[in-house]
Design an enzyme around this catalytic site. Structure first.
Site, short mmCIF file in Angstrom:
data_model
loop_
_atom_site.label_atom_id
_atom_site.label_comp_id
_atom_site.label_asym_id
_atom_site.label_seq_id
_atom_site.Cartn_x
_atom_site.Cartn_y
_atom_site.Cartn_z
N ASN A 59 -0.63 -53.30 -79.86
CA ASN A 59 -0.81 -54.74 -79.60
C ASN A 59 -0.19 -55.18 -78.28
O ASN A 59 0.15 -56.34 -78.10
CB ASN A 59 -0.25 -55.59 -80.75
N ARG A 60 -0.02 -54.22 -77.40
CA ARG A 60 0.54 -54.51 -76.07
C ARG A 60 1.96 -55.07 -76.13
O ARG A 60 2.41 -55.76 -75.21
CB ARG A 60 -0.37 -55.48 -75.29
N LEU A 61 2.68 -54.82 -77.24
CA LEU A 61 4.06 -55.32 -77.35
C LEU A 61 5.01 -54.21 -76.87
O LEU A 61 5.81 -53.67 -77.63
CB LEU A 61 4.37 -55.74 -78.80
#
Ligand code: FMN
Length: 217
Positions: A195-197
């Site tokens: 989630n691109r975290l």
């Protein structure tokens, strides 16, 4: 342009990896680098010591290229090159440099910013003598970054040097060739997550002490 079969806009990978927390980091960025470098090597990455070095002219025009990092310790990262090359000349006029280790297969990158300085001639000579004979001759044969008429010209220069210094004969260190050490001012450790975290933990020098700050991904 020709029709493309591969559309880069649709290329997407999910990164799965452990979260990097501040409390797990080493106090000194070079110790943290040593740990990640070992893990990159253990993951059998192809040339984990390959890094992109970015330099800029005094009026801020940037350029980048890959080199091999050959030494690192508490002082910084060393690579070897021709001092008269484009990067060598740019760093002589403007010592600010950025290094980037692109460890894509393990969803990591390390980004260093700092200043570059020549290492001692004795250190350069020690490394030069450890290189294969052919690489020693290659360092003499190539006026790195200058324009040359043809491949044949380069091969001819090499053949001349090979005749002058046959295998087994000591090759002198080219005066324009040597090591540059990038002394870090900031080192960012980037770990990709789903989630691109992503984790981005940056060591910065603060009145002589290293402090870690977390950046938004
Ligand atoms: C994997 C890889 C490793 C390289 N290692 C070095 C190196 O250690 N030193 C070097 O001077 N050039 C190295 N090169 C070549 C540089 O990328 C570059 O072409 C050359 O240094 C000239 O750069 P410049 O004209 O910007 O100064 C390497 C290239 C690749 C792709």
């Amino acid at each position: 342009m020709t029709d493309q079969d591969i559309d880069p806009a649709t290329m997407r990978k999910q990164y799965r990896s452990e979260i990097v927390l501040e409390e797990t980091l080493a106090e000194h960025p070079m110790d943290q680098f040593a740990l990640w470098f070992q893990q990159a090597a253990d993951s059998h990455l192809f040339e984990p010591n390959a890094m992109v070095v970015s330099t800029a002219t005094p009026d801020g025009r940037p350029s980048s290229r890959t080199v091999l990092m050959k030494q690192f310790d508490g002082r910084g990262f060393v690579f070897f090159t021709n001092y008269a090359s484009r990067k060598g000349r740019e760093l002589a006029e403007n010592p600010y440099a950025a290094l980037l280790f692109p460890w894509h297969p393990i969803s990591r990158q390390v980004i260093v910013t700092g200043t570059a300085a020549r290492i001692g001639r004795d250190e350069t000579a020690a490394y030069f003598r450890s290189r294969p004979h052919g690489s020693q001759l290659g360092a003499w044969a190539s006026e790195q970054s200058s324009v040359i008429g043809s491949r044949a010209e380069l091969d001819r220069r090499y053949a001349e040097l090979d005749a002058r210094y046959p295998e087994g004969e000591q090759v002198p260190v080219p005066p324009e060739w040597g090591g540059l050490r990038v002394v870090p001012e900031a080192v960012e450790f980037w770990q990709g997550h789903e989630n691109r975290l992503h984790d981005r933990l940056r060591y910065v020098l603060d009145e002589g002490e290293w402090r870690v700050e977390r950046l938004c991904p």
